[in-house]
Design an enzyme around this catalytic site. Structure first.
Site, short mmCIF file in Angstrom:
data_model
loop_
_atom_site.label_atom_id
_atom_site.label_comp_id
_atom_site.label_asym_id
_atom_site.label_seq_id
_atom_site.Cartn_x
_atom_site.Cartn_y
_atom_site.Cartn_z
CG ASN A 1 -8.38 -4.72 -3.92
OD1 ASN A 1 -7.70 -5.13 -2.99
ND2 ASN A 1 -9.33 -3.81 -3.77
CD GLU B 1 -6.99 -1.77 -0.62
OE1 GLU B 1 -5.92 -2.30 -0.31
OE2 GLU B 1 -8.07 -2.04 -0.09
CD GLU C 1 -11.03 -1.42 -2.60
OE1 GLU C 1 -10.78 -0.90 -1.50
OE2 GLU C 1 -11.46 -2.57 -2.74
CG PHE D 1 -22.73 -8.21 12.86
CD1 PHE D 1 -23.47 -8.56 11.75
CD2 PHE D 1 -23.06 -7.05 13.55
CE1 PHE D 1 -24.54 -7.77 11.33
CE2 PHE D 1 -24.12 -6.26 13.14
CZ PHE D 1 -24.86 -6.62 12.03
CE LYS E 1 -4.25 -1.91 1.91
NZ LYS E 1 -3.88 -3.29 1.65
CD GLU F 1 -5.12 5.56 4.15
OE1 GLU F 1 -4.27 5.64 3.25
OE2 GLU F 1 -6.23 5.01 4.00
#
Length: 666
Positions: free
Chosen positions: A290, A288, A275, A348, A116, A200
């Site tokens: 992918n 980034e 993205e 979740f 990244k 970041e």
């Protein structure tokens, strides 16, 4: 064109690749671990090869084991799917050295975009807008705190080799940086074998929008529109759609052109995704790239009509793209709901076990609508603790966004799944949420709208009345059947009463059922009437009804004197009683749940990574007690209130089941 390809992956993406390969007349080879011996992708492939034990680091991501399978199968090419080895430069290099085609980008592009920090530098040089941040690696928590202060809070801690939300934390102050830094490093090391971190700026009120690119490596790079991926939980995408309800054509074009410029800058080939994070003013920043097929690729396929897997295979075989940018048209709207083995009622947390019932909605492809379900499981199969918790990707398409949402509502209502905890109720709730329906969403949607977690949906009274009327009509049908079986009914004479009381969602509604051959009219005390028609028969677990001329789909299970009914995210126990039975209900004593307030229970099947306290230690509210790892994610369990640890029943390395007692308090 290739005659045989091996899919170096598992689950739904392996099944997805097999479908396209079969359409192209290409034979397929599956690989599988001990846990996947009876998996769907193994059954679908033309041949399958065992590669090791259940843990991925002993099977699916061991390059030499995968290479042995490739050699023994005689496969000419390998599709890596996503995750596992899909963005592993070393794997691509080994394939190239052995003359095996990699259905993905060149190793150099994987290396540059897989890191990244490097990718952000390249993006900036290519003229792509980037997020402010520290581009160097972070050595320890103290340095992370110093850098975070310079950037300004909030910040995002991210694993350099990360993806899928793993190794990622948002920190709002120094304490969260210190705690999150080590947890992120641990997750990154466990998931990617690389614990390097960077930081970041975290953009508030962000939307996550990504551009699908496709390049043949021979001079033609195209963008295929965008996907909105803002409905996320713990940086894990849950619902995606294409196109975005937020972008205008000018912004779409600008983002697409920058995405293509980045792809060209690294000599890209194959399908890939760039993205971006987009703020409320439509300013966008590179996150980034992918270098693989994305989980959410079906929505792009549905609005463009382009089979991305087919294009990846053709490009890997040396073909050029047969269409140009001007040929790419976005048609209609598509939505994808990710069905996870995660219990929304338990924050979740991952759930494992056998799929006692797995009956997805019927797939259709008609002129005005599409229902598609990409899956890698089947009824009777098991969800393992070793892999990602995704069960299926349910997709719908329609000419407009509103119609696509309605198709998704119906598809979710008809999706039957039993045996494990799952997020179907949550997905249904989102489809009805006013913010989602309006398109007013950000990556903070779930945190903002469900700050205390997800609970059972409370249907409005008008919807509860429709369910109550349906339950009353269904109960009457069940009673008639019982009467016939018992011999209480002869010559079709109806001996089932018309007066009933429906208890549902805290309401008690006396009703009168006026039945005829086509259905029943259910009359409430206030003279409101609901006409119910259906071909439901007792024992059916899915009821498709017409109530007052509108469709209603209910998941139905029999309980004493009524039904357990699930619809639109609500889970209801509906009692249909004779008036005398209802009168007696007032005298029934409710059973109290056992007191577990002094116990720390394991909320999911998992592995104890660390115990942070000792017996006799006093703990404060919010203090970390232990860390449990499940499905590649670390979960920190915290004290809910002040107390003293009386006994610790587990130690690091122990495998626990749901509700096993980890520790007790005085």
């Amino acid at each position: 064109m290739f005659k045989k390809i091996l899919i170096a992956n598992r689950g739904e993406i392996a099944c997805r690749v097999i479908k396209t390969a079969r359409k192209m007349g290409i034979a397929t080879v599956a690989i599988y671990s001990d846990a996947d011996r009876h998996a769907l992708h193994v059954k679908m492939a033309d041949e399958a090869i065992h590669i090791g034990p259940a843990p991925a680091n002993q099977s699916y991501i061991v390059i030499e084991k995968v290479m042995e399978a490739i050699r023994s199968s005689g496969a000419e090419a390998v599709h890596p799917g996503y995750g596992f080895l899909s963005e592993n430069k070393a794997f691509a290099e080994v394939l190239e050295a052995e003359g095996i085609a990699f259905i993905g980008p060149p190793a150099g592009a994987i290396e540059k975009m897989g890191d990244k920090i490097t990718s952000k530098k390249i993006a900036a040089e290519a003229g792509v807008s980037t997020v402010p941040g520290h581009m160097g690696l972070i050595e320890d928590a103290d340095e992370a705190i110093r850098i975070s202060g310079e950037i300004g809070y909030p910040v995002m801690l991210k694993a350099s080799a990360g993806g899928g939300g793993k190794g990622m934390r948002i920190a709002w102050d120094e304490s969260e940086v210190r705690e999150g830094f080590q947890a992120s490093k641990n997750e990154a090391a466990a998931s990617f074998g690389d614990d390097r971190m960077f930081i970041e700026k975290f953009v508030t009120q962000p939307r996550h929008i990504e551009i699908q690119v496709l390049s043949d490596g021979q001079g033609r790079t195209l963008y295929l529109g965008e996907r909105e991926c803002s409905i996320q939980r713990r940086n894990q995408k849950v619902i995606e759609e294409a196109p975005s309800p937020f972008l205008d054509e000018a912004t779409r074009k600008a983002m697409g052109e920058q995405a293509c410029a980045l792809a060209d800058a690294v000599g890209y080939r194959s399908a890939g995704t760039v993205e971006f994070i987009v703020d409320g003013e439509k300013n966008f920043y590179f996150l980034e790239m992918n270098t693989r097929l994305q989980v959410e690729h079906p929505v792009t396929e549905l609005i463009t009509g382009i089979d991305l897997v087919e294009q990846m295979i053709r490009v890997a075989a040396g073909e050029t793209l047969s269409f140009e940018q001007g040929d790419v048209a976005l048609n209609g709207w598509a939505i994808e709901s990710r069905l996870y083995a995660e219990d929304p009622y338990r924050n979740f947390l991952p759930s494992i076990g056998r799929l006692v019932r797995y009956r997805p909605p019927e797939e259709v492809a008609e002129e005005g609508r599409v229902v598609r379900n990409d899956t890698g499981v089947f009824e009777g199969g098991e969800i393992s603790m070793y892999y990602d918790p995704m069960i299926a990707k349910l997709c719908t398409w329609a000419p407009t966004r509103g119609e696509a949402i309605e198709e998704m509502r119906i598809a979710l209502d008809t999706f039957e799944l039993e045996g494990i905890g799952h997020n179907l109720p949550f997905l249904s709730a989102v489809m009805d949420h006013p913010r989602f329906v309006s398109g007013d969403i950000t990556t903070a949607f779930i945190a903002e709208e469900y700050p205390d977690g997800f609970g059972a949906v409370d249907l409005p009274e008008k919807d509860l009345r429709r369910v109550a009327a349906s339950a009353a009509a269904m109960h009457r049908v069940a009673e008639i059947r019982r009467a016939r079986i018992s011999g209480r009914m002869s010559n079709h004479e109806r001996k089932v009463g018309a007066d009933w009381v429906v208890r549902i969602g805290g309401h008690i509604w006396p009703v009168v059922i006026e039945a005829d051959r086509e259905g029943a009219t259910v009359r409430f005390e206030d003279e409101a009437r609901h006409r119910v028609e259906s071909d439901w028969t007792p024992g059916d677990t899915l009821a498709r009804l017409d109530v007052d001329g509108s469709p209603l789909v209910l998941k139905v299970d029999k309980i004493t004197n009524g039904f357990r009914i699930r619809s639109r995210g609500a889970d209801l126990d509906v009692k249909v009683l004779h008036p005398r039975q209802d009168a007696m209900m007032a005298h029934m004593i409710e059973k109290e749940a056992p007191d577990t307030s002094k116990l720390l229970l394991c909320p999911m099947p998992g592995l104890i990574v660390k115990i942070d306290v000792a017996e006799g230690e006093e703990v404060q509210e919010g203090q970390a007690l232990c860390t449990v790892e499940a499905m590649k994610m670390e979960n920190i369990l915290r004290a809910e209130r002040r107390g003293t640890v009386a006994k610790i029943n587990a130690e690091p390395g122990a495998s626990l089941a749901v509700d096993d007692v980890i520790m007790e308090f005085e």
